[in-house]
Scaffold this active site. Structure first.
Site, PDB file in Angstrom:
ATOM      1  N   CYS A 124       0.876  -1.190   0.000  1.00 20.80           N
ATOM      2  CA  CYS A 124       0.000   0.000   0.000  1.00 20.80           C
ATOM      3  C   CYS A 124       0.904   1.228   0.000  1.00 20.80           C
ATOM      4  CB  CYS A 124      -0.918   0.005   1.210  1.00 20.80           C
ATOM      5  SG  CYS A 124      -1.886  -1.508   1.434  1.00 20.80           S
ATOM      6  N   CYS A 163      -1.220   4.002  10.865  1.00 19.20           N
ATOM      7  CA  CYS A 163      -1.013   5.258  11.597  1.00 19.20           C
ATOM      8  C   CYS A 163      -2.242   5.490  12.485  1.00 19.20           C
ATOM      9  CB  CYS A 163      -0.772   6.435  10.656  1.00 19.20           C
ATOM     10  SG  CYS A 163      -2.018   6.635   9.362  1.00 19.20           S
ATOM     11  N   GLY A 195       1.118   4.177  -1.492  1.00 16.67           N
ATOM     12  CA  GLY A 195       0.662   5.556  -1.382  1.00 16.67           C
ATOM     13  C   GLY A 195       1.625   6.528  -2.032  1.00 16.67           C
ATOM     14  N   GLY A 229       4.702   6.944  -1.282  1.00 17.14           N
ATOM     15  CA  GLY A 229       6.029   6.353  -1.465  1.00 17.14           C
ATOM     16  C   GLY A 229       7.087   6.718  -0.448  1.00 17.14           C
ATOM     17  N   GLY A 230       6.698   7.298   0.685  1.00 16.15           N
ATOM     18  CA  GLY A 230       7.701   7.668   1.687  1.00 16.15           C
ATOM     19  C   GLY A 230       8.458   6.476   2.249  1.00 16.15           C
ATOM     20  N   LYS A 231       7.735   5.441   2.635  1.00 14.68           N
ATOM     21  CA  LYS A 231       8.391   4.247   3.179  1.00 14.68           C
ATOM     22  C   LYS A 231       9.117   3.476   2.077  1.00 14.68           C
ATOM     23  CE  LYS A 231       5.011   3.781   6.931  1.00 14.68           C
ATOM     24  NZ  LYS A 231       4.111   4.876   6.485  1.00 14.68           N
TER      25      LYS A 231
END
Length: 435
Positions: A244, A368, A246, A248-250
């Site tokens: 998941c 989160c 999203g 792309g931060g992780k």
């Protein structure tokens, strides 16, 4: 802009946020893009005031209900100016002057409201913790059951504005050099206490002041989110799925751990969001990331790649209760499915994504959220239904996490205890052969 013009613009933006079923941050950005004539100080003032009004939503409405007035943005603004900003009736009259670029004159009812507020402070002995803690009814009972005696402290922390957390991209810069450049730019910056690539900037500066954001040397990412990515313990050359992904931060954090070697599949059901993240990946200098849009969590792609990946991250869609510091409007606005729909969706996503994990591979489930229905209860149910997976204690997840604030088997972060957004994560490993 004059003070009254700033107030008029703030009131206009607050009405847009209330009436539009989109997140406040997107609406604020759109509002300012359409008004490029506003200076940086004006934009900062207006944004801060609107977010502060959103953080006082329940308390302002409590006063309006008590005094018999309709809940609407203009009335909440009057209560805010009187009880929070502590302006005099004369000062408020000057703001609502009716002049060009100023809010309309106070009507007789609004003058009565202002008079009724005289001598009062924002907090009233009759307010419940649910009201002065700004907690919506749907979340109050599960949060109360989860936190018990510390609930008041946790709700208070969720009302404070979050700092700006950044993650260093080690392909482009060291944390020491990045910190030095931030300080040279006059920013109040330091290292994060837990995340090894994190920096924290206080006082919410303009992002335009941070040149390193433009070339991908720094990325905006809460420290808690950085820690979740580190739980994958990604290695160079591995095959990884961010199920998941999203924005792309992780994904980027894991790509950095892999030293740009191996392959990460960034998946999501929102193809347009994936396309935007692809530009972010290129700017950061990573070429080991591929994007793949899914039709649903049960997309045939999952079945075709059964057992093909070393590590799988499921950053599940959730209530977002852990992000209320940054998204105060999410407490009150219906921005997506409720818990009754989210919990079974999370179960289905986790069960489907688990098929991608190879024997002895790692599966990380994260939200989160601060609610146990979305966190611990999901993991208990998954392990009961999948005996070939076992829990790995969060503290032993990665050598990078030498000071991980984990208690028990999970990573459970909260603003009150860790000054991060609220995050939950569980690490599970598939056995080499099924029982």
């Amino acid at each position: 802009m004059t003070p009254a013009a700033r107030m008029a613009a703030s009131l206009e933006l607050l009405e847009i946020v209330e009436q539009t079923p989109r997140p406040a941050d997107a609406l604020v950005s759109s509002f300012f893009r359409a008004r490029r004539y506003m200076g940086a100080k004006d934009r900062a003032f207006i944004a801060q005031l609107v977010y502060d009004l959103l953080r006082h939503h329940a308390r302002l409405n409590w006063w309006l209900e008590k005094l018999g007035f309709e809940s609407k943005p203009r009335h909440r603004m009057i209560v805010y100016l009187k009880l929070v900003d502590k302006k005099s009736a004369q000062e408020i009259d000057q703001i609502f002057s009716g002049e060009l670029y100023s809010p309309a004159l106070l009507d007789e009812a609004e003058k009565k409201l202002l008079a009724a507020l005289k001598g009062h402070t924002l907090l009233h002995p009759a307010m419940t913790l649910q009201t002065y803690g700004e907690c919506p009814a749907w979340a109050y009972e599960p949060l109360s059951a989860h936190f018990g005696k510390t609930l008041e402290e946790e709700l208070a922390a969720l009302l404070r504005a979050a700092p700006l957390d950044l993650r260093v991209n080690p392909l482009k810069i060291t944390r020491e050099d990045a910190l030095a450049q931030l300080k040279e730019a006059g920013l109040d910056a330091g290292i994060t206490p837990y995340a090894p690539f994190g920096l924290r900037v206080n006082n919410r500066p303009s992002l335009g002041q941070i040149a390193l954001l433009k070339n991908g040397a720094l990325e905006i990412q809460d420290e808690g989110s950085q820690l979740v990515a580190l739980l994958l313990d990604a290695k160079a050359g591995e095959r990884i799925v961010d199920f998941c992904a999203g924005a792309g931060g992780k994904t980027l954090a894991m790509a950095a751990m892999m030293e740009n070697k191996g392959r990460i599949m960034a998946c999501d059901v929102l193809a347009s969001r994936l396309k935007r993240s692809a530009e972010r990946f290129r700017r950061a200098g990573f070429h080991n990331i591929q994007i793949h849009a899914l039709s649903s969590e049960r997309d045939p792609w999952v079945r075709r790649h059964k057992g093909a990946f070393d590590r799988v991250l499921v950053d599940a869609p959730c209530s977002g209760t852990g992000t209320w510091r940054r998204n105060p409007d999410a407490r009150w606005k219906n921005l997506g499915p409720g818990l009754e729909a989210l919990v079974p969706l999370q179960t289905s996503i986790l069960q489907s994504a688990a098929r991608l994990v190879r024997p002895e591979g790692r599966l990380v489930y994260a939200t989160c959220s601060l609610l146990p229905q979305e966190n611990e209860e999901q993991i208990t149910r998954f392990l009961d239904n999948n005996p070939d997976f076992s829990l790995i204690p969060a503290r032993s997840a990665s050598a990078e996490l030498t000071s991980l604030p984990a208690s028990g088997p999970y990573l459970a972060l909260s603003p009150a205890r860790h000054n991060t957004d609220g995050f939950f994560a569980a690490i599970m490993q598939r056995q080499s052969s099924p029982e």
